[in-house]
Design a protein around this motif. Structure first.
Motif, short mmCIF file in Angstrom:
data_model
loop_
_atom_site.label_atom_id
_atom_site.label_comp_id
_atom_site.label_asym_id
_atom_site.label_seq_id
_atom_site.Cartn_x
_atom_site.Cartn_y
_atom_site.Cartn_z
N LYS A 23 0.88 -1.14 0.22
CA LYS A 23 0.03 0.08 0.07
C LYS A 23 0.95 1.21 0.01
O LYS A 23 0.44 2.42 -0.26
N GLY A 24 2.26 1.07 0.40
CA GLY A 24 3.21 2.23 0.31
C GLY A 24 2.84 3.53 1.44
O GLY A 24 3.65 4.60 1.40
N GLN A 25 2.26 3.13 2.63
CA GLN A 25 2.31 4.09 3.56
C GLN A 25 3.68 4.47 3.95
O GLN A 25 3.86 5.71 4.28
N ASP A 26 4.62 3.63 3.94
CA ASP A 26 5.88 3.92 4.35
C ASP A 26 6.65 4.82 3.50
O ASP A 26 7.50 5.55 3.74
N MET A 27 6.46 4.71 1.89
CA MET A 27 7.14 5.61 1.07
C MET A 27 6.46 7.14 1.37
O MET A 27 7.28 7.93 0.87
N MET A 28 5.31 7.10 1.62
CA MET A 28 4.47 8.21 1.74
C MET A 28 5.31 8.98 3.15
O MET A 28 5.63 10.38 3.03
N ILE A 29 5.47 8.49 4.25
CA ILE A 29 6.24 8.96 5.35
C ILE A 29 7.63 9.49 4.99
O ILE A 29 8.00 10.30 5.35
N ARG A 30 8.20 8.58 4.03
CA ARG A 30 9.71 8.98 3.75
C ARG A 30 9.61 9.98 2.82
O ARG A 30 10.73 10.90 2.54
N ALA A 31 8.65 10.58 2.17
CA ALA A 31 8.52 11.82 1.43
C ALA A 31 8.19 13.01 2.17
O ALA A 31 8.52 14.03 1.80
N LEU A 32 7.84 12.71 3.39
CA LEU A 32 7.39 13.88 4.18
C LEU A 32 8.56 15.01 4.64
O LEU A 32 8.35 15.95 4.54
N PRO A 33 9.68 14.19 4.95
CA PRO A 33 10.92 15.37 5.16
C PRO A 33 11.21 16.17 4.11
O PRO A 33 11.98 17.17 4.26
N ILE A 34 11.07 15.61 2.93
CA ILE A 34 11.36 16.36 1.48
C ILE A 34 10.39 17.51 1.47
O ILE A 34 10.71 18.53 0.98
N LEU A 35 9.28 17.25 1.84
CA LEU A 35 7.94 18.12 1.59
C LEU A 35 7.97 19.27 2.51
O LEU A 35 7.43 20.22 2.40
N GLU A 36 8.33 18.93 3.95
CA GLU A 36 8.21 19.70 5.13
C GLU A 36 8.53 21.22 4.96
O GLU A 36 7.79 22.21 5.40
N PRO A 37 9.78 21.43 4.44
CA PRO A 37 10.19 22.51 4.33
C PRO A 37 9.33 23.62 3.40
O PRO A 37 9.46 24.89 3.70
N GLY A 96 -3.48 -2.98 10.34
CA GLY A 96 -2.67 -3.98 9.94
C GLY A 96 -1.24 -4.32 10.51
O GLY A 96 -0.97 -3.72 11.44
N ALA A 97 -0.70 -5.34 9.75
CA ALA A 97 0.53 -5.50 10.62
C ALA A 97 1.78 -4.62 10.44
O ALA A 97 2.63 -4.83 11.47
N GLU A 98 1.97 -3.63 9.58
CA GLU A 98 2.82 -2.60 9.43
C GLU A 98 2.74 -1.64 10.48
O GLU A 98 3.39 -0.67 10.42
N ARG A 99 1.74 -1.54 11.37
CA ARG A 99 1.45 -0.48 12.00
C ARG A 99 2.61 0.17 12.77
O ARG A 99 3.10 1.29 12.89
N GLU A 100 3.19 -0.67 13.73
CA GLU A 100 4.31 -0.38 14.70
C GLU A 100 5.51 0.03 13.68
O GLU A 100 6.22 0.93 14.19
N ALA A 101 5.66 -0.67 12.61
CA ALA A 101 7.09 -0.48 11.78
C ALA A 101 6.83 1.18 11.28
O ALA A 101 7.78 1.95 10.98
N LEU A 102 5.44 1.27 10.93
CA LEU A 102 5.33 2.81 10.50
C LEU A 102 5.56 3.87 11.24
O LEU A 102 5.94 4.96 11.21
N ILE A 103 4.77 3.49 12.66
CA ILE A 103 5.02 4.67 13.56
C ILE A 103 6.56 4.70 14.07
O ILE A 103 7.06 5.74 14.35
N GLU A 104 7.36 3.54 14.02
CA GLU A 104 8.72 3.52 14.25
C GLU A 104 9.67 4.39 13.12
O GLU A 104 10.46 5.34 13.67
N LEU A 105 9.04 4.22 12.01
CA LEU A 105 9.50 5.00 10.88
C LEU A 105 9.46 6.49 10.77
O LEU A 105 10.51 7.16 10.62
#
Length: 381
Positions: free
Chosen positions: A212-226, A239-248
């Motif tokens: 689903k790519g939620q991780d890649m969206m999170i990785r894009a945020l530091p680029i967009l924040e400025p 889903g199973a990736e929740r903790e991993a996404l929170i940690e990311l």
């Protein structure tokens, strides 16, 4: 009238696009034409009375989809035993299976013992994953061979069936999922979503899983924040990736920009769609796992929201690139950030895209028109 038996583990209130698809289509079939044998759920007694046909709940979940293990063999024996009873008590003429495995295999056994024909739905990722196991590949081929027809949810799934499974084209029909255009509507003018006031909101709805790519969206945020300091990313679903996404999000120091909304009600879901600035499903292929279609993209467009989707799997069939949204390579965060930067700095373009998406959904993806197509396909008066 002899009945269709819908056999599917995934069915509301269990979350999942395929279950919603089955509910919306078969609920529009004539009275007395359908009976359902679907998976158990603790909230079933609340939603089942809303469905116009008889529903039987049965434990259709299994850890084993093969036959070599005792657990798998026992599972199929139990399902087959229940099916053969329903054939007699409910005058079943044909079985419609939510997937090739496990539902389709149980229906194949019923076909072998009682001659009841069956149809199987294919969602893309299911038959891709089956290719990774010798046993599941063999069973899938056997089920497909004896099925009356295979219903693919997209042209992408059709290509998988023709190219990788060598199915004859005449045996497969494409039938897209759709959206409730009376429920998923643009936001009323008076509506305010207090929690997002002052924020530019990107929304993703779906299971928390890698494709689903939620991780890649999170990785894009530091680029967009400025450039967009008030940017806010809301993730709906569990889903199973929740903790991993929170940690990311913590590791990238963007936790203040990310909202994990979890599972929410249908009413709240519509409000989330209506009040976001842009909907994103940054899907990508992970091994053999790919997005088969992407009903959430239709729901967002029905609410008048522009969309971003990965250029992988069947999502390209849900939108018009450059008209109602954009398709992006979502295997890395940089293309996502580049596309979002271009979109978010042009609010007028987002508005035009949202209006175009609503028009297209009304024209091509309303449940009412899709149900009529299904009635013709299954030759029901």
């Amino acid at each position: 009238m002899r009945k269709i038996l819908l056999l599917s583990e995934v069915f509301p209130p269990t979350h999942g696009g395929s279950g919603r698809w089955f509910w919306e289509i078969y609920s529009r079939f004539p009275d007395g034409s359908v009976v359902c044998m679907v998976g158990e759920h603790p909230g079933a007694q609340i939603v089942d009375p809303e469905f116009p046909h008889t529903i039987y709940r049965f434990p259709l979940n299994s850890r084993e989809w093969g036959l070599r293990s005792y657990a798998g063999f026992r599972y199929y024996l139990k399902v087959w035993s229940r099916l053969k009873k329903l054939v007699k008590t409910d005058d079943v003429a044909q079985v419609h299976c939510g997937r090739i495995l496990p539902e389709g295999l149980a229906a194949m056994f019923l076909n072998l013992t009682h001659g009841v024909p069956y149809t199987c739905y294919v969602h893309g990722e299911d038959v891709e994953v089956a290719l990774t196991s010798r046993e599941l590949k063999l069973l899938t081929k056997l089920v497909m061979r004896r099925a009356d027809r295979i219903v693919a949810n997209s042209q992408n799934s059709l290509r998988i069936l023709l190219d990788k499974w060598q199915l004859p084209e005449h045996k497969v029909v494409v039938m897209n999922p759709g959206v409730d255009v009376d429920k998923f509507i643009p936001a009323p003018e008076h509506q305010r979503f207090e929690k997002w006031v002052g924020k530019r909101v990107i929304l993703t709805v779906g299971r928390l899983q890698q494709r689903k790519g939620q991780d890649m969206m999170i990785r894009a945020l530091p680029i967009l924040e400025p450039r967009f300091p008030n940017l806010h990313y809301c993730i709906v679903g569990g889903g199973a990736e929740r903790e991993a996404l929170i940690e990311l999000a913590t590791d990238l120091r963007v936790s203040h920009m990310v909202e994990f909304a979890g599972e929410i009600s249908d009413t709240d879901m519509v409000m989330h769609y209506q009040n976001c600035d842009l909907f994103a499903l940054p899907n990508r292929r992970i091994g053999n796992d790919d997005e088969g279609f992407g009903m959430v993209l239709l729901e967002a467009q029905a609410c008048g929201r522009p969309v971003l989707a990965g250029n992988s799997g069947g999502t390209r069939e849900t939108l018009e690139h450059g008209v109602s949204g954009v398709l992006v390579d979502c295997s890395t965060p940089e293309p996502i950030a580049e596309a979002l930067h271009a979109l978010l700095q042009n609010p007028n373009e987002l508005l035009v895209m949202g209006e175009a998406g609503r028009r297209r959904v009304l024209q091509c993806f309303s449940w009412e028109s899709l149900a009529k197509d299904a009635l013709r396909l299954f030759q029901i008066d």
